[in-house]
Write a protein that holds these residues in place. Structure first.
Motif, PDB file in Angstrom:
ATOM      1  N   LEU B  62     -26.639 -27.135  -5.532  1.00  5.10           N
ATOM      2  CA  LEU B  62     -27.259 -26.706  -6.784  1.00  5.10           C
ATOM      3  C   LEU B  62     -26.222 -26.098  -7.735  1.00  5.10           C
ATOM      4  CD1 LEU B  62     -30.727 -25.252  -5.681  1.00  5.10           C
ATOM      5  CD2 LEU B  62     -30.241 -27.432  -6.829  1.00  5.10           C
ATOM      6  N   GLU B  63     -25.223 -25.415  -7.156  1.00  4.32           N
ATOM      7  CA  GLU B  63     -24.178 -24.818  -7.980  1.00  4.32           C
ATOM      8  C   GLU B  63     -23.407 -25.861  -8.791  1.00  4.32           C
ATOM      9  OE1 GLU B  63     -20.954 -22.009  -6.597  1.00  4.32           O
ATOM     10  OE2 GLU B  63     -22.716 -21.266  -5.493  1.00  4.32           O
ATOM     11  N   LEU B  64     -23.388 -27.095  -8.273  1.00  2.00           N
ATOM     12  CA  LEU B  64     -22.606 -28.153  -8.933  1.00  2.00           C
ATOM     13  C   LEU B  64     -23.352 -28.828 -10.069  1.00  2.00           C
ATOM     14  CD1 LEU B  64     -21.047 -30.128  -5.965  1.00  2.00           C
ATOM     15  CD2 LEU B  64     -19.983 -28.353  -7.369  1.00  2.00           C
ATOM     16  N   GLN B  65     -24.667 -28.634 -10.110  1.00  2.00           N
ATOM     17  CA  GLN B  65     -25.443 -29.423 -11.064  1.00  2.00           C
ATOM     18  C   GLN B  65     -25.025 -29.134 -12.505  1.00  2.00           C
ATOM     19  OE1 GLN B  65     -27.020 -31.957  -9.637  1.00  2.00           O
ATOM     20  NE2 GLN B  65     -26.233 -30.952  -7.806  1.00  2.00           N
ATOM     21  N   VAL B  66     -25.080 -30.189 -13.308  1.00  2.00           N
ATOM     22  CA  VAL B  66     -24.490 -30.156 -14.648  1.00  2.00           C
ATOM     23  C   VAL B  66     -25.557 -29.949 -15.717  1.00  2.00           C
ATOM     24  CG1 VAL B  66     -23.174 -31.487 -16.325  1.00  2.00           C
ATOM     25  CG2 VAL B  66     -22.681 -31.745 -13.880  1.00  2.00           C
ATOM     26  N   GLN B  67     -25.388 -28.910 -16.511  1.00  2.00           N
ATOM     27  CA  GLN B  67     -26.282 -28.727 -17.661  1.00  2.00           C
ATOM     28  C   GLN B  67     -25.623 -29.206 -18.961  1.00  2.00           C
ATOM     29  OE1 GLN B  67     -27.133 -25.489 -15.589  1.00  2.00           O
ATOM     30  NE2 GLN B  67     -28.674 -26.951 -14.890  1.00  2.00           N
ATOM     31  N   SER B  68     -24.306 -29.014 -19.013  1.00  2.00           N
ATOM     32  CA  SER B  68     -23.576 -29.444 -20.212  1.00  2.00           C
ATOM     33  C   SER B  68     -22.121 -29.740 -19.828  1.00  2.00           C
ATOM     34  CB  SER B  68     -23.609 -28.325 -21.256  1.00  2.00           C
ATOM     35  OG  SER B  68     -23.021 -27.175 -20.694  1.00  2.00           O
ATOM     36  N   LEU B  69     -21.376 -30.319 -20.762  1.00  2.00           N
ATOM     37  CA  LEU B  69     -20.002 -30.738 -20.446  1.00  2.00           C
ATOM     38  C   LEU B  69     -19.070 -29.542 -20.251  1.00  2.00           C
ATOM     39  CD1 LEU B  69     -19.161 -33.920 -22.485  1.00  2.00           C
ATOM     40  CD2 LEU B  69     -20.346 -33.640 -20.315  1.00  2.00           C
ATOM     41  N   GLU B  70     -18.099 -29.727 -19.365  1.00  2.00           N
ATOM     42  CA  GLU B  70     -17.089 -28.695 -19.097  1.00  2.00           C
ATOM     43  C   GLU B  70     -15.768 -29.057 -19.768  1.00  2.00           C
ATOM     44  OE1 GLU B  70     -17.196 -26.142 -16.302  1.00  2.00           O
ATOM     45  OE2 GLU B  70     -19.367 -26.360 -16.480  1.00  2.00           O
ATOM     46  N   SER B  71     -15.450 -30.343 -19.767  1.00  2.00           N
ATOM     47  CA  SER B  71     -14.190 -30.791 -20.361  1.00  2.00           C
ATOM     48  C   SER B  71     -14.494 -31.578 -21.638  1.00  2.00           C
ATOM     49  CB  SER B  71     -13.424 -31.667 -19.373  1.00  2.00           C
ATOM     50  OG  SER B  71     -13.932 -32.989 -19.393  1.00  2.00           O
ATOM     51  N   ASP B  72     -13.489 -32.159 -22.263  1.00  2.00           N
ATOM     52  CA  ASP B  72     -13.763 -32.951 -23.464  1.00  2.00           C
ATOM     53  C   ASP B  72     -13.940 -34.435 -23.137  1.00  2.00           C
ATOM     54  OD1 ASP B  72     -11.201 -33.395 -22.755  1.00  2.00           O
ATOM     55  OD2 ASP B  72     -10.299 -32.906 -24.699  1.00  2.00           O
ATOM     56  N   SER B  73     -14.069 -34.744 -21.837  1.00  2.00           N
ATOM     57  CA  SER B  73     -14.331 -36.135 -21.438  1.00  2.00           C
ATOM     58  C   SER B  73     -15.480 -36.172 -20.436  1.00  2.00           C
ATOM     59  CB  SER B  73     -13.074 -36.746 -20.824  1.00  2.00           C
ATOM     60  OG  SER B  73     -13.428 -37.803 -19.958  1.00  2.00           O
ATOM     61  N   ALA B  74     -16.563 -36.802 -20.851  1.00  2.60           N
ATOM     62  CA  ALA B  74     -17.729 -36.897 -19.963  1.00  2.60           C
ATOM     63  C   ALA B  74     -17.388 -37.708 -18.714  1.00  2.60           C
ATOM     64  CB  ALA B  74     -18.901 -37.544 -20.708  1.00  2.60           C
ATOM     65  N   LEU B  75     -16.463 -38.662 -18.874  1.00  4.71           N
ATOM     66  CA  LEU B  75     -16.048 -39.489 -17.740  1.00  4.71           C
ATOM     67  C   LEU B  75     -15.379 -38.618 -16.681  1.00  4.71           C
ATOM     68  CD1 LEU B  75     -16.518 -42.510 -17.571  1.00  4.71           C
ATOM     69  CD2 LEU B  75     -14.183 -42.897 -18.325  1.00  4.71           C
ATOM     70  N   LEU B  76     -14.504 -37.728 -17.130  1.00  7.86           N
ATOM     71  CA  LEU B  76     -13.800 -36.823 -16.219  1.00  7.86           C
ATOM     72  C   LEU B  76     -14.792 -35.838 -15.591  1.00  7.86           C
ATOM     73  CD1 LEU B  76     -10.955 -36.272 -15.186  1.00  7.86           C
ATOM     74  CD2 LEU B  76     -10.680 -34.587 -17.016  1.00  7.86           C
ATOM     75  N   ASP B  77     -15.720 -35.343 -16.390  1.00 11.43           N
ATOM     76  CA  ASP B  77     -16.739 -34.436 -15.860  1.00 11.43           C
ATOM     77  C   ASP B  77     -17.568 -35.119 -14.777  1.00 11.43           C
ATOM     78  OD1 ASP B  77     -15.915 -32.559 -17.700  1.00 11.43           O
ATOM     79  OD2 ASP B  77     -17.967 -31.966 -18.221  1.00 11.43           O
ATOM     80  N   MET B  78     -17.895 -36.380 -15.005  1.00 11.32           N
ATOM     81  CA  MET B  78     -18.691 -37.084 -14.011  1.00 11.32           C
ATOM     82  C   MET B  78     -17.894 -37.254 -12.719  1.00 11.32           C
ATOM     83  SD  MET B  78     -20.759 -40.679 -14.282  1.00 11.32           S
ATOM     84  CE  MET B  78     -22.089 -40.306 -15.401  1.00 11.32           C
ATOM     85  N   TRP B  79     -16.623 -37.608 -12.891  1.00 10.69           N
ATOM     86  CA  TRP B  79     -15.754 -37.765 -11.721  1.00 10.69           C
ATOM     87  C   TRP B  79     -15.699 -36.459 -10.918  1.00 10.69           C
ATOM     88  CZ3 TRP B  79     -13.709 -41.469  -8.913  1.00 10.69           C
ATOM     89  CH2 TRP B  79     -12.687 -41.153  -8.027  1.00 10.69           C
ATOM     90  N   THR B  80     -15.511 -35.338 -11.614  1.00 11.36           N
ATOM     91  CA  THR B  80     -15.439 -34.030 -10.952  1.00 11.36           C
ATOM     92  C   THR B  80     -16.753 -33.726 -10.229  1.00 11.36           C
ATOM     93  OG1 THR B  80     -14.070 -33.334 -12.806  1.00 11.36           O
ATOM     94  CG2 THR B  80     -14.856 -31.612 -11.344  1.00 11.36           C
ATOM     95  N   TYR B  81     -17.848 -33.974 -10.934  1.00 11.71           N
ATOM     96  CA  TYR B  81     -19.170 -33.724 -10.343  1.00 11.71           C
ATOM     97  C   TYR B  81     -19.353 -34.523  -9.050  1.00 11.71           C
ATOM     98  CZ  TYR B  81     -24.225 -34.162  -9.721  1.00 11.71           C
ATOM     99  OH  TYR B  81     -25.488 -34.172  -9.175  1.00 11.71           O
ATOM    100  N   LEU B  82     -18.976 -35.797  -9.099  1.00 14.53           N
ATOM    101  CA  LEU B  82     -19.173 -36.650  -7.925  1.00 14.53           C
ATOM    102  C   LEU B  82     -18.226 -36.269  -6.792  1.00 14.53           C
ATOM    103  CD1 LEU B  82     -19.788 -40.063  -9.705  1.00 14.53           C
ATOM    104  CD2 LEU B  82     -21.461 -38.702  -8.433  1.00 14.53           C
ATOM    105  N   GLN B  83     -16.969 -35.996  -7.123  1.00 15.66           N
ATOM    106  CA  GLN B  83     -16.001 -35.607  -6.092  1.00 15.66           C
ATOM    107  C   GLN B  83     -16.471 -34.368  -5.345  1.00 15.66           C
ATOM    108  OE1 GLN B  83     -13.239 -37.071  -4.753  1.00 15.66           O
ATOM    109  NE2 GLN B  83     -11.545 -36.561  -6.130  1.00 15.66           N
ATOM    110  N   PHE B  84     -16.839 -33.316  -6.097  1.00 12.78           N
ATOM    111  CA  PHE B  84     -17.287 -32.076  -5.456  1.00 12.78           C
ATOM    112  C   PHE B  84     -18.580 -32.302  -4.668  1.00 12.78           C
ATOM    113  CE2 PHE B  84     -14.813 -29.407  -8.745  1.00 12.78           C
ATOM    114  CZ  PHE B  84     -13.746 -29.257  -7.880  1.00 12.78           C
ATOM    115  N   SER B  85     -19.466 -33.097  -5.243  1.00 10.67           N
ATOM    116  CA  SER B  85     -20.723 -33.371  -4.525  1.00 10.67           C
ATOM    117  C   SER B  85     -20.448 -34.032  -3.180  1.00 10.67           C
ATOM    118  CB  SER B  85     -21.627 -34.281  -5.357  1.00 10.67           C
ATOM    119  OG  SER B  85     -22.028 -33.642  -6.542  1.00 10.67           O
TER     120      SER B  85
END
Lengths: 207, 207
Positions: B62-85
């Motif tokens: 639950l801590e990983l779930q995304v409400q809004s972007l963290e970086s300036d690239s949504a692609l990179l944010d998605m990659w980070t989200y999936l890697q950590f998940s």
């Protein structure tokens, strides 16, 4: 019906309903109202029942594998292939319910299942190449490799994906057309407008 | 380390390695060289251990779930989200190994897991909509719904898909970057040329 066949059918039903890890040969003999000795006369343990059921499942799946087109539409052929595949997979639901657990305990079946996955990949590859040849699918060869991999994965786990979300997992009633459609939906972004429409029409008549 | 925590850690290790259905509380106390009574003092049965481990897993996810972007690239944010998940999912591999079986036996966890699936869908939706806004992804809204559904499904089962094909299932060592990449690969057909290239570069630096 011979006792041996009754044992197989009863095992399959109990495995599908309760999950194979939760069913013993004693459960099967009790359900059939035969003595454990009588069951043992036919099968020396659960592993022999598992092996026999896997033979049946594999034979049915191998019969479906596609070497060449049957109809004049690769899209329709793929739909047929997936529908029939999911029908068999649902018949042997116990295998997919606990696939990771089962294969861990039966190394011989693991090898054979991996061969079957290879055959499924090959069938999906044949069908995808046919779509490419028909000109309805636009993709590079490495897109197709990735597509086939995702379709194979979705074939293997969509039943489970439905099941973990089912309101009543015990009496899970899979929606097979939905499974087949979800696998084909992976094609969508690669299809031309007419083929997307054709796929939606095929789906509408089944979903 | 407190006995209670040692019991949880040891259970997690045994569950991950052997599969939760194949591990008893007696196996855990034997492995820890404590008496069954001592274990029972902390946990009244395997179900209490399972419940506690699920709490930990769920909190981490639950801590990983995304409400809004963290970086300036949504692609990179998605990659980070999936890697950590996938890192957390691999830590609690036992859950995904036998997800269908486990949820069948623990209805409370089934409900919570379905809520978690909903949260994962929501995160993937937020990230996909950001890609759309950035103009790197071209898709209709119903394509995105379908994409999110396939990504959620691939997140849930790609570890298992790897595992059933692993040469040594007992000592399965998941390739997490590969898992994350395969989920993102579903985006490929919807990305523009530059974003496809960016995704390949991100992948190359991890795969």
């Amino acid at each position: 019906m011979k006792t041996r066949d009754r044992i197989l059918l009863c095992s399959l039903t109990l495995f599908n309903g309760r999950g194979e890890p939760n069913v013993t040969t004693l459960d099967v003999s009790t359900e059939l109202d035969i003595s454990p000795g009588n069951l043992y006369y036919h099968f020396k343990g659960k592993n022999e029942i598992i092996a026999e059921l896997y033979e049946q499942f594999e034979a049915a799946m191998l019969e479906l594998q596609v070497q060449s087109l049957e109809s004049d539409s690769a899209l329709l052929d793929m739909w047929t292939y997936l529908q029939f595949s999911f029908e068999i997979m649902a018949q042997y639901l116990y295998f997919y319910r606990d696939v990771s657990n089962l294969l861990g305990r039966y190394p011989l079946i693991r090898k054979r299942f991996n061969r079957l996955l290879g055959r499924q990949r090959k069938s999906l590859e044949v069908l995808s190449q046919a779509l490419l040849l028909e000109g309805v699918l636009q993709a590079e060869q490495n897109d197709i490799a990735s597509l086939v991999e995702h379709m194979t994965m979705a074939m293997t786990f969509w039943l489970n994906y439905q099941r973990v979300q089912a309101p009543d997992m015990e009496h899970f009633d899979p929606d097979l057309a939905q499974c087949a459609y979800q696998v084909m939906a992976l094609l969508m972004p690669y299809l031309d407008v007419a083929a997307r429409e054709e796929l939606r029409l095929i789906a509408d008549s089944y979903l």
